[in-house]
Design an enzyme around this catalytic site. Structure first.
Site, PDB file in Angstrom:
ATOM      1  CG  ASN A 103      -1.666   1.252   1.456  1.00  5.68           C
ATOM      2  OD1 ASN A 103      -1.754   2.077   0.549  1.00  5.68           O
ATOM      3  ND2 ASN A 103      -2.224   1.428   2.638  1.00  5.68           N
ATOM      4  CE  LYS A 141       0.228   3.423   4.756  1.00  5.93           C
ATOM      5  NZ  LYS A 141       0.150   3.589   6.203  1.00  5.93           N
ATOM      6  CG  HIS A 199      -5.631   1.735   5.315  1.00  5.63           C
ATOM      7  ND1 HIS A 199      -5.176   2.656   6.224  1.00  5.63           N
ATOM      8  CD2 HIS A 199      -4.604   0.886   5.089  1.00  5.63           C
ATOM      9  CE1 HIS A 199      -3.922   2.374   6.531  1.00  5.63           C
ATOM     10  NE2 HIS A 199      -3.550   1.303   5.858  1.00  5.63           N
ATOM     11  CD  GLU A 234      -2.819   5.397   6.842  1.00  2.00           C
ATOM     12  OE1 GLU A 234      -2.865   5.542   5.600  1.00  2.00           O
ATOM     13  OE2 GLU A 234      -1.848   4.883   7.422  1.00  2.00           O
ATOM     14  CD  GLU A 248      -3.370  -2.837   7.351  1.00  2.00           C
ATOM     15  OE1 GLU A 248      -2.282  -3.120   6.843  1.00  2.00           O
ATOM     16  OE2 GLU A 248      -3.949  -1.756   7.161  1.00  2.00           O
ATOM     17  N   GLY A 284       2.603   1.963  10.662  1.00  2.00           N
ATOM     18  CA  GLY A 284       3.523   3.085  10.509  1.00  2.00           C
ATOM     19  C   GLY A 284       4.250   3.476  11.790  1.00  2.00           C
ATOM     20  CB  SER A 309       5.501  -2.098  11.762  1.00  2.00           C
ATOM     21  OG  SER A 309       5.063  -0.777  12.014  1.00  2.00           O
TER      22      SER A 309
HETATM   23  C1  PEP Z   1      -0.634  -0.006   6.074  1.00  2.39           C
HETATM   24  O1  PEP Z   1      -0.661   1.185   5.803  1.00  2.39           O
HETATM   25  O2  PEP Z   1      -1.558  -0.737   5.715  1.00  2.39           O
HETATM   26  C2  PEP Z   1       0.494  -0.499   6.848  1.00  2.39           C
HETATM   27  C3  PEP Z   1       0.425  -1.705   7.326  1.00  2.39           C
HETATM   28  O3  PEP Z   1       1.558   0.359   7.038  1.00  2.39           O
HETATM   29  P1  PEP Z   1       3.000  -0.006   7.667  1.00  2.39           P
HETATM   30  O4  PEP Z   1       3.450  -1.286   7.029  1.00  2.39           O
HETATM   31  O5  PEP Z   1       3.847   1.153   7.322  1.00  2.39           O
HETATM   32  O6  PEP Z   1       2.770  -0.168   9.131  1.00  2.39           O
END
Ligand code: PEP
Length: 254
Positions: A12, A14, A98, A100, A170, A176, A216
């Site tokens: 992703n 973003k 997601h 966000e 997630e 992040g 992460s």
């Molecule tokens: C994501 O944005 O779906 C995500 C898992 O980000 P990160 O891997 O940076 O934690």
């Protein structure tokens, strides 16, 4: 539990990458990952880079995903993108709900469910994201939150549609932040989601649905996470923005 199906590793991106940067990244991934057959590899660039990336991966083992779409098919919805518009660029997957978008665009489970249905109508595979915040985990309500999101965001899907839906667990506190769920934490919630899918659909469907972990994921932790019996892939944010780290995650997942 579900290892008869290939893992799916999706990046992703973003709101990162101009068209030129997106092409650089995907060209590097094509070179690094050309021989990988054991994993379904998906990249989810921003909308503006979809046409160029789509062209670039035509002859490769990399598939295309989008990061969002409208629940509507057509009409007066300024700034929105419909499923049919994604299909024009051979998009096969779409990330929905997601955290966000849940946080900044206030997307609800009901809206995500409408989007998932619209995605299936256009033969796009939704990657439906669920996950608790740190406060919710600390309050001991992880299962209640995930149950509400799973039930609400998948509401109205037929069994056939569910089978073609991917669920991404997630935990918001791991996105992040550099903090990854432990393998035990990830496995525990993934098994819980699979149990819910058995109750909401049936056992055969629940076994076949791919449940990805996101939060992460890095080359150093991918192998251990992907080895968990109910972890069927990863949704990768930050580490999918560079050729080396995303390629290593894919390779370490095999
Ligand atoms: C994501 O944005 O779906 C995500 C898992 O980000 P990160 O891997 O940076 O934690």
């Amino acid at each position: 539990m579900n290892k008869q199906r290939k893992l799916i590793i999706a990046g992703n991106w973003k709101m990162n990458k101009t068209v030129a940067e997106a092409l650089d990244l995907v060209n590097g991934l094509k070179r690094e990952l050309a021989n990988i057959k054991e994993v379904d590899i998906v990249v989810c660039p921003p909308f503006t880079a979809l046409p160029a990336v789509s062209q670039s991966i035509l002859d490769s083992n990399i598939r295309l995903g989008a990061q969002n779409m409208s629940e509507h098919n057509v009409g007066a919805y300024t700034g929105e993108i419909a499923a049919a518009m994604l299909k024009e660029f051979s998009v096969r997957y779409v990330v929905l709900g997601h955290s966000e978008r849940r946080q900044y665009q206030l997307e609800s489970d009901a809206l995500i469910a409408k989007k998932a249905l619209a995605a299936h109508t256009a033969s796009l595979k939704p990657i439906v994201c669920v996950g608790e915040t740190l406060a919710e985990r600390e309050a001991g309500s992880t299962e209640a939150v995930v149950a509400r999101q799973v039930k609400g965001s998948l509401a109205g899907l037929s069994k056939d549609q569910m089978e073609e839906t991917i669920v991404a667990y997630e935990p918001v506190w791991a996105i992040g932040t550099g903090k990854t769920a432990t393998t035990e934490q990830a496995q525990e919630v993934h098994a819980f989601i699979r149990k819910m899918l058995t109750e909401l659909f049936d056992e055969a469907i629940a076994k076949r649905v791919r449940i990805q972990y996101g939060g992460s994921v890095k080359p150093a932790n991918a192998r251990e996470l992907m080895a968990q019996p109910d972890v069927d892939g990863a949704l990768v944010g930050g580490a999918s923005l560079e050729v080396r780290s995303f390629s290593d995650i894919v390779k370490n997942s095999i």
